[in-house]
Design a protein around this motif. Structure first.
Motif, PDB file in Angstrom:
ATOM      1  N   MET A  89       0.821  -1.206   0.000  1.00 42.87           N
ATOM      2  CA  MET A  89       0.000   0.000   0.000  1.00 42.87           C
ATOM      3  C   MET A  89       0.863   1.267   0.000  1.00 42.87           C
ATOM      4  O   MET A  89       0.489   2.287  -0.594  1.00 42.87           O
ATOM      5  N   ILE A  90       2.004   1.203   0.662  1.00 35.95           N
ATOM      6  CA  ILE A  90       2.925   2.349   0.660  1.00 35.95           C
ATOM      7  C   ILE A  90       3.403   2.623  -0.757  1.00 35.95           C
ATOM      8  O   ILE A  90       3.469   3.775  -1.203  1.00 35.95           O
ATOM      9  N   VAL A  91       3.746   1.571  -1.464  1.00 35.99           N
ATOM     10  CA  VAL A  91       4.186   1.732  -2.860  1.00 35.99           C
ATOM     11  C   VAL A  91       3.063   2.352  -3.685  1.00 35.99           C
ATOM     12  O   VAL A  91       3.266   3.344  -4.405  1.00 35.99           O
ATOM     13  N   GLU A  92       1.872   1.790  -3.580  1.00 40.37           N
ATOM     14  CA  GLU A  92       0.747   2.279  -4.386  1.00 40.37           C
ATOM     15  C   GLU A  92       0.427   3.742  -4.102  1.00 40.37           C
ATOM     16  O   GLU A  92       0.070   4.491  -5.014  1.00 40.37           O
ATOM     17  N   SER A  93       0.531   4.146  -2.838  1.00 38.88           N
ATOM     18  CA  SER A  93       0.190   5.528  -2.478  1.00 38.88           C
ATOM     19  C   SER A  93       1.146   6.537  -3.093  1.00 38.88           C
ATOM     20  O   SER A  93       0.805   7.711  -3.249  1.00 38.88           O
ATOM     21  N   ALA A 157      12.856   2.967  -0.142  1.00 41.81           N
ATOM     22  CA  ALA A 157      12.574   4.394  -0.311  1.00 41.81           C
ATOM     23  C   ALA A 157      13.339   4.949  -1.507  1.00 41.81           C
ATOM     24  O   ALA A 157      12.793   5.728  -2.301  1.00 41.81           O
ATOM     25  N   ALA A 158      14.601   4.546  -1.641  1.00 43.63           N
ATOM     26  CA  ALA A 158      15.410   5.007  -2.773  1.00 43.63           C
ATOM     27  C   ALA A 158      14.840   4.496  -4.093  1.00 43.63           C
ATOM     28  O   ALA A 158      14.838   5.212  -5.106  1.00 43.63           O
ATOM     29  N   MET A 159      14.341   3.263  -4.084  1.00 38.71           N
ATOM     30  CA  MET A 159      13.753   2.712  -5.306  1.00 38.71           C
ATOM     31  C   MET A 159      12.476   3.447  -5.686  1.00 38.71           C
ATOM     32  O   MET A 159      12.260   3.774  -6.857  1.00 38.71           O
ATOM     33  N   ILE A 160      11.628   3.706  -4.695  1.00 40.35           N
ATOM     34  CA  ILE A 160      10.378   4.420  -4.975  1.00 40.35           C
ATOM     35  C   ILE A 160      10.672   5.801  -5.549  1.00 40.35           C
ATOM     36  O   ILE A 160      10.122   6.196  -6.586  1.00 40.35           O
ATOM     37  N   ASP A 161      11.559   6.547  -4.884  1.00 37.39           N
ATOM     38  CA  ASP A 161      11.900   7.889  -5.367  1.00 37.39           C
ATOM     39  C   ASP A 161      12.586   7.834  -6.724  1.00 37.39           C
ATOM     40  O   ASP A 161      12.290   8.635  -7.619  1.00 37.39           O
ATOM     41  N   GLY A 162      13.510   6.892  -6.873  1.00 41.25           N
ATOM     42  CA  GLY A 162      14.254   6.791  -8.131  1.00 41.25           C
ATOM     43  C   GLY A 162      13.380   6.402  -9.300  1.00 41.25           C
ATOM     44  O   GLY A 162      13.454   7.008 -10.379  1.00 41.25           O
ATOM     45  N   PHE A 163      12.545   5.396  -9.098  1.00 38.59           N
ATOM     46  CA  PHE A 163      11.650   4.971 -10.173  1.00 38.59           C
ATOM     47  C   PHE A 163      10.620   6.050 -10.491  1.00 38.59           C
ATOM     48  O   PHE A 163      10.248   6.235 -11.654  1.00 38.59           O
ATOM     49  N   TRP A 164      10.148   6.739  -9.451  1.00 38.32           N
ATOM     50  CA  TRP A 164       9.194   7.822  -9.708  1.00 38.32           C
ATOM     51  C   TRP A 164       9.854   8.897 -10.569  1.00 38.32           C
ATOM     52  O   TRP A 164       9.258   9.389 -11.536  1.00 38.32           O
ATOM     53  N   LEU A 165      11.080   9.262 -10.231  1.00 37.47           N
ATOM     54  CA  LEU A 165      11.793  10.294 -10.976  1.00 37.47           C
ATOM     55  C   LEU A 165      12.039   9.867 -12.421  1.00 37.47           C
ATOM     56  O   LEU A 165      11.790  10.636 -13.358  1.00 37.47           O
ATOM     57  N   ARG A 166      12.517   8.645 -12.609  1.00 40.80           N
ATOM     58  CA  ARG A 166      12.770   8.151 -13.961  1.00 40.80           C
ATOM     59  C   ARG A 166      11.479   8.104 -14.773  1.00 40.80           C
ATOM     60  O   ARG A 166      11.475   8.442 -15.962  1.00 40.80           O
ATOM     61  N   GLU A 176       5.831   3.703 -17.728  1.00 40.05           N
ATOM     62  CA  GLU A 176       6.951   3.600 -16.790  1.00 40.05           C
ATOM     63  C   GLU A 176       6.471   3.592 -15.342  1.00 40.05           C
ATOM     64  O   GLU A 176       7.027   2.883 -14.491  1.00 40.05           O
ATOM     65  N   PHE A 177       5.459   4.396 -15.023  1.00 33.35           N
ATOM     66  CA  PHE A 177       4.923   4.419 -13.662  1.00 33.35           C
ATOM     67  C   PHE A 177       4.333   3.060 -13.287  1.00 33.35           C
ATOM     68  O   PHE A 177       4.506   2.587 -12.155  1.00 33.35           O
ATOM     69  N   GLU A 178       3.630   2.426 -14.226  1.00 33.53           N
ATOM     70  CA  GLU A 178       3.055   1.114 -13.957  1.00 33.53           C
ATOM     71  C   GLU A 178       4.164   0.093 -13.718  1.00 33.53           C
ATOM     72  O   GLU A 178       4.086  -0.731 -12.801  1.00 33.53           O
ATOM     73  N   GLN A 179       5.199   0.154 -14.530  1.00 29.47           N
ATOM     74  CA  GLN A 179       6.329  -0.756 -14.373  1.00 29.47           C
ATOM     75  C   GLN A 179       7.046  -0.513 -13.055  1.00 29.47           C
ATOM     76  O   GLN A 179       7.495  -1.451 -12.385  1.00 29.47           O
ATOM     77  N   LEU A 183       8.024  -3.257 -10.110  1.00 31.35           N
ATOM     78  CA  LEU A 183       9.408  -3.515  -9.713  1.00 31.35           C
ATOM     79  C   LEU A 183       9.630  -3.245  -8.225  1.00 31.35           C
ATOM     80  O   LEU A 183      10.356  -3.997  -7.562  1.00 31.35           O
ATOM     81  N   CYS A 184       9.031  -2.198  -7.712  1.00 34.00           N
ATOM     82  CA  CYS A 184       9.162  -1.893  -6.283  1.00 34.00           C
ATOM     83  C   CYS A 184       8.535  -2.996  -5.431  1.00 34.00           C
ATOM     84  O   CYS A 184       9.116  -3.432  -4.421  1.00 34.00           O
ATOM     85  N   LYS A 185       7.368  -3.456  -5.828  1.00 34.54           N
ATOM     86  CA  LYS A 185       6.711  -4.525  -5.088  1.00 34.54           C
ATOM     87  C   LYS A 185       7.500  -5.825  -5.185  1.00 34.54           C
ATOM     88  O   LYS A 185       7.597  -6.588  -4.209  1.00 34.54           O
ATOM     89  N   ALA A 186       8.087  -6.088  -6.344  1.00 29.25           N
ATOM     90  CA  ALA A 186       8.889  -7.299  -6.519  1.00 29.25           C
ATOM     91  C   ALA A 186      10.121  -7.258  -5.617  1.00 29.25           C
ATOM     92  O   ALA A 186      10.519  -8.286  -5.038  1.00 29.25           O
ATOM     93  N   PHE A 187      10.720  -6.083  -5.487  1.00 31.74           N
ATOM     94  CA  PHE A 187      11.876  -5.939  -4.600  1.00 31.74           C
ATOM     95  C   PHE A 187      11.483  -6.226  -3.155  1.00 31.74           C
ATOM     96  O   PHE A 187      12.186  -6.949  -2.440  1.00 31.74           O
ATOM     97  N   ILE A 188      10.360  -5.682  -2.731  1.00 35.56           N
ATOM     98  CA  ILE A 188       9.886  -5.909  -1.365  1.00 35.56           C
ATOM     99  C   ILE A 188       9.636  -7.398  -1.124  1.00 35.56           C
ATOM    100  O   ILE A 188      10.034  -7.958  -0.092  1.00 35.56           O
TER     101      ILE A 188
END
Length: 201
Positions: A89-93, A157-166, A176-179, A183-188
């Motif tokens: 849920m943190i990722v989705e938010s 946190a770094a992945m969420i911020d980094g992927f959001w920025l990219r 890209e946002f969907e991907q 990826l963030c959820k897969a890492f978790i």
């Protein structure tokens, strides 16, 4: 339900207009006149309600931060979620439709660049970063030893911020946002599989 006070309505109109102005003209070229023109309100109201353009800029960033907070709360309050579900849920938010919108992405990008030079914006960005880290750490600590959880929270946190920025800078941001979420959820999930059974009881 009572109607919001006119002050609240006008303040939100000015914040919404600020988002549109930054989207169209960038933060540097956003002025009291561009904001008031888009809002259809007197420029004097900006000084009246926010003390000037800088106060309104900070109020707009606070609005974006509150949207992040409310997006998470709406997903977790009153629900019996596991720690892993809470992490999801943190990722989705952080990747809601609003946070992926052009107005929000361009405003976030403008704020981040300006925060390097503006202590007020830097303070708000620090609050945002700490909130994300704290929420992640709280959930990870329910699944694994504290030292491992802390590292997992920092990495996520770094992945969420980094992927959001990219994604925000991509020529095809929606895809890209969907991907990014996947990826963030897969890492978790990978971290939990590796360390989740090592939590000390």
């Amino acid at each position: 339900m009572p109607r919001p006070a006119m002050k609240t309505v006008r303040q939100q109109q000015l914040i919404d207009a600020t988002l549109i102005s930054v989207e169209r003209y960038g933060l540097h070229h956003t002025t009291i006149n561009t904001i008031s023109g888009l809002a259809g309100l007197s420029s004097g109201l900006i000084s009246h309600y926010f003390g000037g353009k800088q106060g309104l800029i900070e109020a707009t960033l606070k609005y974006l931060l509150d949207e992040l907070k409310q997006a998470l709360l709406s997903r977790i309050l009153g629900k019996n979620l596991s720690a892993a579900e809470r992490l999801s849920m943190i990722v989705e938010s952080n990747f809601t439709e609003f946070q992926r919108s052009t107005a929000a992405t361009k405003t976030w990008l403008s704020f981040w660049s300006q925060a390097v030079h503006d202590p007020g914006l830097a303070r708000l960005q620090h609050i945002n970063s700490q909130r994300l880290y704290s929420n992640l750490a709280f959930a990870f600590k329910q699944l694994m030893p504290d030292d491992v959880a802390i590292n997992a929270a920092k990495q996520t946190a770094a992945m969420i911020d980094g992927f959001w920025l990219r994604s925000a800078l991509s020529s095809c941001p929606e895809k890209e946002f969907e991907q990014a979420q996947i990826l963030c959820k897969a890492f978790i999930e990978a971290v939990i599989m590796q360390h989740g059974e090592n939590k000390c009881r």
